[in-house]
Motif scaffolding. Structure first.
Motif, PDB file in Angstrom:
ATOM      1  N   ILE A   9     -24.245 -10.099  12.212  1.00  0.00           N
ATOM      2  CA  ILE A   9     -24.769  -8.697  11.837  1.00  0.00           C
ATOM      3  C   ILE A   9     -23.845  -8.150  10.963  1.00  0.00           C
ATOM      4  CG2 ILE A   9     -25.028  -6.475  12.830  1.00  0.00           C
ATOM      5  CD1 ILE A   9     -27.017  -8.288  13.740  1.00  0.00           C
ATOM      6  N   ILE A  10     -22.728  -8.213  10.833  1.00  0.00           N
ATOM      7  CA  ILE A  10     -21.572  -7.733   9.963  1.00  0.00           C
ATOM      8  C   ILE A  10     -22.149  -8.198   8.557  1.00  0.00           C
ATOM      9  CG2 ILE A  10     -19.204  -7.839   8.917  1.00  0.00           C
ATOM     10  CD1 ILE A  10     -18.334  -7.698  11.967  1.00  0.00           C
ATOM     11  N   LEU A  11     -22.548  -9.544   8.450  1.00  0.00           N
ATOM     12  CA  LEU A  11     -22.614 -10.244   7.168  1.00  0.00           C
ATOM     13  C   LEU A  11     -24.196  -9.625   6.730  1.00  0.00           C
ATOM     14  CD1 LEU A  11     -21.546 -13.732   7.919  1.00  0.00           C
ATOM     15  CD2 LEU A  11     -20.650 -12.398   6.196  1.00  0.00           C
ATOM     16  N   SER A  12     -25.129  -9.351   7.641  1.00  0.00           N
ATOM     17  CA  SER A  12     -26.234  -8.897   7.273  1.00  0.00           C
ATOM     18  C   SER A  12     -26.162  -7.481   6.725  1.00  0.00           C
ATOM     19  CB  SER A  12     -27.321  -9.073   8.588  1.00  0.00           C
ATOM     20  OG  SER A  12     -28.595  -9.017   8.103  1.00  0.00           O
ATOM     21  N   VAL A  13     -25.554  -6.665   7.528  1.00  0.00           N
ATOM     22  CA  VAL A  13     -25.366  -5.150   7.050  1.00  0.00           C
ATOM     23  C   VAL A  13     -24.743  -5.132   5.504  1.00  0.00           C
ATOM     24  CG1 VAL A  13     -24.239  -3.059   7.711  1.00  0.00           C
ATOM     25  CG2 VAL A  13     -25.409  -4.209   9.460  1.00  0.00           C
ATOM     26  N   ASN A  14     -23.930  -6.041   5.516  1.00  0.00           N
ATOM     27  CA  ASN A  14     -23.133  -5.730   4.302  1.00  0.00           C
ATOM     28  C   ASN A  14     -23.831  -6.314   2.916  1.00  0.00           C
ATOM     29  OD1 ASN A  14     -20.774  -5.170   5.791  1.00  0.00           O
ATOM     30  ND2 ASN A  14     -19.710  -7.072   5.382  1.00  0.00           N
ATOM     31  N   ILE A  15     -24.804  -7.205   3.135  1.00  0.00           N
ATOM     32  CA  ILE A  15     -25.921  -7.637   2.246  1.00  0.00           C
ATOM     33  C   ILE A  15     -26.926  -6.408   1.901  1.00  0.00           C
ATOM     34  CG2 ILE A  15     -27.705  -8.865   1.580  1.00  0.00           C
ATOM     35  CD1 ILE A  15     -26.062 -11.174   2.858  1.00  0.00           C
ATOM     36  N   PHE A  16     -27.246  -5.754   3.210  1.00  0.00           N
ATOM     37  CA  PHE A  16     -28.181  -4.448   2.994  1.00  0.00           C
ATOM     38  C   PHE A  16     -27.441  -3.444   2.357  1.00  0.00           C
ATOM     39  CE2 PHE A  16     -29.361  -0.452   4.781  1.00  0.00           C
ATOM     40  CZ  PHE A  16     -30.453  -0.492   4.418  1.00  0.00           C
ATOM     41  N   ASN A  17     -26.242  -3.087   2.709  1.00  0.00           N
ATOM     42  CA  ASN A  17     -25.717  -2.027   1.762  1.00  0.00           C
ATOM     43  C   ASN A  17     -25.687  -1.972   0.467  1.00  0.00           C
ATOM     44  OD1 ASN A  17     -25.004  -0.876   4.316  1.00  0.00           O
ATOM     45  ND2 ASN A  17     -23.020  -1.673   4.398  1.00  0.00           N
ATOM     46  N   LYS A  18     -25.787  -3.331  -0.233  1.00  0.00           N
ATOM     47  CA  LYS A  18     -25.780  -3.578  -1.889  1.00  0.00           C
ATOM     48  C   LYS A  18     -27.265  -3.621  -2.127  1.00  0.00           C
ATOM     49  CE  LYS A  18     -21.439  -2.784  -2.588  1.00  0.00           C
ATOM     50  NZ  LYS A  18     -20.988  -1.917  -3.385  1.00  0.00           N
ATOM     51  N   GLU A  19     -28.208  -4.346  -1.122  1.00  0.00           N
ATOM     52  CA  GLU A  19     -29.175  -4.681  -1.404  1.00  0.00           C
ATOM     53  C   GLU A  19     -30.237  -4.209  -0.632  1.00  0.00           C
ATOM     54  OE1 GLU A  19     -29.281  -8.943  -1.976  1.00  0.00           O
ATOM     55  OE2 GLU A  19     -27.752  -9.001  -3.424  1.00  0.00           O
ATOM     56  N   PRO A  20     -30.980  -2.935  -0.632  1.00  0.00           N
ATOM     57  CA  PRO A  20     -31.840  -2.423   0.043  1.00  0.00           C
ATOM     58  C   PRO A  20     -33.020  -3.122   0.672  1.00  0.00           C
ATOM     59  CG  PRO A  20     -30.955  -0.790  -1.328  1.00  0.00           C
ATOM     60  CD  PRO A  20     -30.498  -2.192  -1.815  1.00  0.00           C
ATOM     61  N   ALA A  21     -33.492  -4.219  -0.262  1.00  0.00           N
ATOM     62  CA  ALA A  21     -34.407  -5.164  -0.066  1.00  0.00           C
ATOM     63  C   ALA A  21     -34.236  -6.047   1.181  1.00  0.00           C
ATOM     64  CB  ALA A  21     -34.924  -5.918  -1.261  1.00  0.00           C
ATOM     65  N   HIS A  22     -33.055  -6.001   1.536  1.00  0.00           N
ATOM     66  CA  HIS A  22     -32.582  -6.804   2.622  1.00  0.00           C
ATOM     67  C   HIS A  22     -33.079  -6.335   4.026  1.00  0.00           C
ATOM     68  CE1 HIS A  22     -30.280 -10.101   4.521  1.00  0.00           C
ATOM     69  NE2 HIS A  22     -29.767  -9.205   5.097  1.00  0.00           N
ATOM     70  N   LEU A  23     -33.553  -4.989   3.994  1.00  0.00           N
ATOM     71  CA  LEU A  23     -33.868  -4.243   5.281  1.00  0.00           C
ATOM     72  C   LEU A  23     -34.777  -5.143   6.218  1.00  0.00           C
ATOM     73  CD1 LEU A  23     -33.758  -1.898   7.003  1.00  0.00           C
ATOM     74  CD2 LEU A  23     -35.524  -0.863   5.948  1.00  0.00           C
ATOM     75  N   ASP A  24     -35.863  -5.690   5.859  1.00  0.00           N
ATOM     76  CA  ASP A  24     -36.663  -6.519   7.003  1.00  0.00           C
ATOM     77  C   ASP A  24     -35.913  -7.543   7.604  1.00  0.00           C
ATOM     78  OD1 ASP A  24     -38.765  -4.667   6.103  1.00  0.00           O
ATOM     79  OD2 ASP A  24     -39.762  -5.960   4.940  1.00  0.00           O
ATOM     80  N   LYS A  25     -35.210  -8.336   6.789  1.00  0.00           N
ATOM     81  CA  LYS A  25     -34.273  -9.337   7.241  1.00  0.00           C
ATOM     82  C   LYS A  25     -33.271  -8.792   8.290  1.00  0.00           C
ATOM     83  CE  LYS A  25     -33.371 -13.665   7.425  1.00  0.00           C
ATOM     84  NZ  LYS A  25     -32.544 -13.920   8.240  1.00  0.00           N
ATOM     85  N   LEU A  26     -32.566  -7.750   7.721  1.00  0.00           N
ATOM     86  CA  LEU A  26     -31.771  -7.007   8.833  1.00  0.00           C
ATOM     87  C   LEU A  26     -32.118  -6.966  10.226  1.00  0.00           C
ATOM     88  CD1 LEU A  26     -28.787  -5.895   9.646  1.00  0.00           C
ATOM     89  CD2 LEU A  26     -29.709  -3.854   8.495  1.00  0.00           C
ATOM     90  N   VAL A  27     -33.374  -6.317  10.229  1.00  0.00           N
ATOM     91  CA  VAL A  27     -34.153  -5.971  11.382  1.00  0.00           C
ATOM     92  C   VAL A  27     -34.461  -7.080  12.275  1.00  0.00           C
ATOM     93  CG1 VAL A  27     -36.143  -5.145  12.354  1.00  0.00           C
ATOM     94  CG2 VAL A  27     -35.048  -3.755  10.559  1.00  0.00           C
ATOM     95  N   LYS A  28     -34.969  -8.333  11.542  1.00  0.00           N
ATOM     96  CA  LYS A  28     -35.052  -9.689  12.031  1.00  0.00           C
ATOM     97  C   LYS A  28     -33.842 -10.276  12.656  1.00  0.00           C
ATOM     98  CE  LYS A  28     -39.318 -10.572   9.468  1.00  0.00           C
ATOM     99  NZ  LYS A  28     -39.924 -11.455   8.371  1.00  0.00           N
ATOM    100  N   ASP A  29     -33.001 -10.060  12.035  1.00  0.00           N
ATOM    101  CA  ASP A  29     -31.550 -10.573  12.339  1.00  0.00           C
ATOM    102  C   ASP A  29     -31.105  -9.873  13.564  1.00  0.00           C
ATOM    103  OD1 ASP A  29     -31.627 -12.284  10.330  1.00  0.00           O
ATOM    104  OD2 ASP A  29     -30.178 -10.994   8.915  1.00  0.00           O
ATOM    105  N   TYR A  30     -31.100  -8.358  13.778  1.00  0.00           N
ATOM    106  CA  TYR A  30     -30.795  -7.642  14.690  1.00  0.00           C
ATOM    107  C   TYR A  30     -31.429  -8.284  15.861  1.00  0.00           C
ATOM    108  CZ  TYR A  30     -29.598  -3.813  17.836  1.00  0.00           C
ATOM    109  OH  TYR A  30     -29.346  -3.315  19.002  1.00  0.00           O
ATOM    110  N   VAL A  31     -33.019  -8.156  15.950  1.00  0.00           N
ATOM    111  CA  VAL A  31     -33.827  -8.500  17.108  1.00  0.00           C
ATOM    112  C   VAL A  31     -33.337  -9.942  17.471  1.00  0.00           C
ATOM    113  CG1 VAL A  31     -36.103  -9.033  17.715  1.00  0.00           C
ATOM    114  CG2 VAL A  31     -35.631  -6.954  16.394  1.00  0.00           C
ATOM    115  N   LYS A  32     -33.041 -10.809  16.721  1.00  0.00           N
ATOM    116  CA  LYS A  32     -32.604 -12.421  17.188  1.00  0.00           C
ATOM    117  C   LYS A  32     -31.478 -12.335  17.814  1.00  0.00           C
ATOM    118  CE  LYS A  32     -33.022 -15.517  13.854  1.00  0.00           C
ATOM    119  NZ  LYS A  32     -32.534 -16.383  12.749  1.00  0.00           N
ATOM    120  N   VAL A  33     -30.300 -11.769  17.201  1.00  0.00           N
ATOM    121  CA  VAL A  33     -28.983 -11.686  17.794  1.00  0.00           C
ATOM    122  C   VAL A  33     -29.131 -10.916  19.177  1.00  0.00           C
ATOM    123  CG1 VAL A  33     -26.839 -10.457  17.454  1.00  0.00           C
ATOM    124  CG2 VAL A  33     -27.709 -11.896  15.758  1.00  0.00           C
TER     125      VAL A  33
END
Length: 446
Positions: A170-194
């Motif tokens: 989750i830390i890694l996914s959030v850090n990518i989102f902070n620089k690349e907002p297009a990562h949002l959908d993947k972040l949500v999926k990562d959170y749900v999976k985790v």
């Protein structure tokens, strides 16, 4: 010692620059080479297990280079030796050589021992990702390689994923989102999976690691909330129709509930709906809390109390149970049901005896109970009982000292005065006195 470290590092850099791995197949290896591997294994292991990494480095490197399949200890301690060397190395270029070598050690561990039952390939990838995340990687500032490897670890281990891996993912996914907002959908999926994996492990009463997963679950939620990566508005758009379509899917609903709680969205209608559906299927602490919030929002206090009682029964955390009972106590306080408010404040203390808020509340209940006696002087004895609670509150909980002192100063001024006590010898200073009415507590006259 500094000279030895420098010589060790120079030897490493020199060997790294050689033709990679002059390692013979074990079946064709000479007896002399095999004996040397055995000797190096024994020497490096004794140093490494005692954390003498400077002494362990040279024999370890020769063993790793010559007999990489010799022992799992090559990789278990090799990562520790290299991490130590990386910390010691001031030169950026040489440090990067060591970092690259560490990554190769993980790759070779997968090659030679990736089928190990305890630390299989996915777990090796998770360990590799953590080291990569912590080390300097100037060509990959967002640590996307670590994110990729950790994703493979989580997918490969499933419900057996290490708690630490789930946190780093989750830390890694959030850090990518902070620089690349297009990562949002993947972040949500990562959170749900985790979160699905965390929920499975948190609810496993037979697991000695359930507490660790609970801590990671809380940490992930705090990290998501702090990062501002997700908002209630974004989640509503994502889950507005999804909750209705998956109203019989408990795992889906549980993930939605956790995600809304993480971003402080516990007043969203989507959150309420997910909680209600989940509670019908299988009541959990989280679904009960969601339904309690929904009832409170509708001013259905009776239902709110019932759901908070459910949450108390379903929770494995005494801290949470104390909080739920305190919420009930505050609700009854606002409804002016003093006996019920005190009852639940006391229940809260049963789960956490070191909190001051319940005593503050009980003190407030007593201080507002004017009219217990028809005698105006006896009526002032309620303030003895109230001040007792404020004194107790500040004695056990430093966070309420200021509030308690303010109330002590205020209500002490309402004690019976000397001329009033003259007509009521039972209120003589130092005597015990039982306050009547619904309070029914023995106090000391002042």
């Amino acid at each position: 010692m500094k000279t030895r470290i420098k010589l060790t590092l120079l030897a490493i850099v020199s060997i790294f620059s050689m033709v990679i791995k002059a390692q013979a197949d074990s079946s064709t290896r000479t007896a002399e080479v095999s004996d040397k591997c055995k000797e190096n294994n024994s020497v490096f292991y004794e140093f490494a297990k005692n954390k003498s990494y400077a002494d362990a480095a040279a024999p370890w490197l020769e063993l790793y280079t010559t007999c990489p399949e010799y022992s799992k200890n090559i990789y278990k301690y090799g990562a520790k030796i290299l991490n130590w060397q990386i910390k010691q190395e001031p030169d950026a270029a040489k440090k990067q050589v060591l970092v690259n070598r560490l990554m190769s050690v993980y790759d070779d561990r997968i090659k030679y021992f990736g089928d190990d039952s305890y630390i299989p390939t996915p777990r090796i990838l998770g360990l590799k990702a953590i080291d990569y995340y912590k080390l300097p990687t100037p060509k990959d500032k967002l640590k996307k390689e670590a994110y990729k490897w950790m994703g493979q670890a989580v997918d490969g281990l499933g419900n057996k994923t290490d708690a630490a891996f789930l946190q780093y993912y989750i830390i890694l996914s959030v850090n990518i989102f902070n620089k690349e907002p297009a990562h949002l959908d993947k972040l949500v999926k990562d959170y749900v999976k985790v979160n699905d994996i965390l929920l499975v492990n948190v609810s496993d009463s037979t697991s000695k690691y359930a507490k660790s997963y609970e801590q990671v679950k809380d940490a992930n939620n705090q990290y998501i909330a702090k990062s501002k990566a997700l908002s209630v508005e974004v989640l509503d758009k994502i889950y507005l129709t999804g909750v209705e379509e998956n109203k019989l899917d408990l795992a889906y609903l549980s993930s939605v509930i956790s995600l809304y709680k993480a971003v402080g969205g516990d007043e969203s209608q989507v959150y309420f709906s997910a909680s209600a559906y989940a509670h019908k299927i299988q009541p959990t602490e989280e679904s009960a809390v969601g339904c309690a919030n929904m009832s409170m929002n509708k001013k259905d206090y009776e239902s709110c109390v019932a759901y908070l009682e459910d949450a108390t029964k379903l929770s494995n955390s005494d801290a949470n149970k104390a909080s739920y009972q305190m919420n009930i106590a505050n609700m009854y306080y606002n409804l002016k049901n003093k006996p019920k408010a005190r009852e639940h404040a006391r229940k809260s203390l049963e789960y956490n005896s070191q909190q001051g808020k319940p005593y503050i509340l009980i003190g407030n209940l007593y201080a507002s109970s004017t009219g217990i006696y028809s005698d105006a002087v006896l009526n002032k004895t309620i303030y003895y009982a109230a001040v007792d609670k404020y004194i107790k509150a500040k004695a056990i909980d430093s966070s309420v000292v200021e509030e308690a002192n303010e109330k002590i100063n205020k209500y002490s001024s309402y004690f019976p005065e000397d001329n009033e006590i003259f007509m009521h010898p039972d209120l003589e200073k130092g005597k015990s006195y039982t306050v009547g009415g619904w309070i029914g507590e023995t106090t000391m006259c002042r």
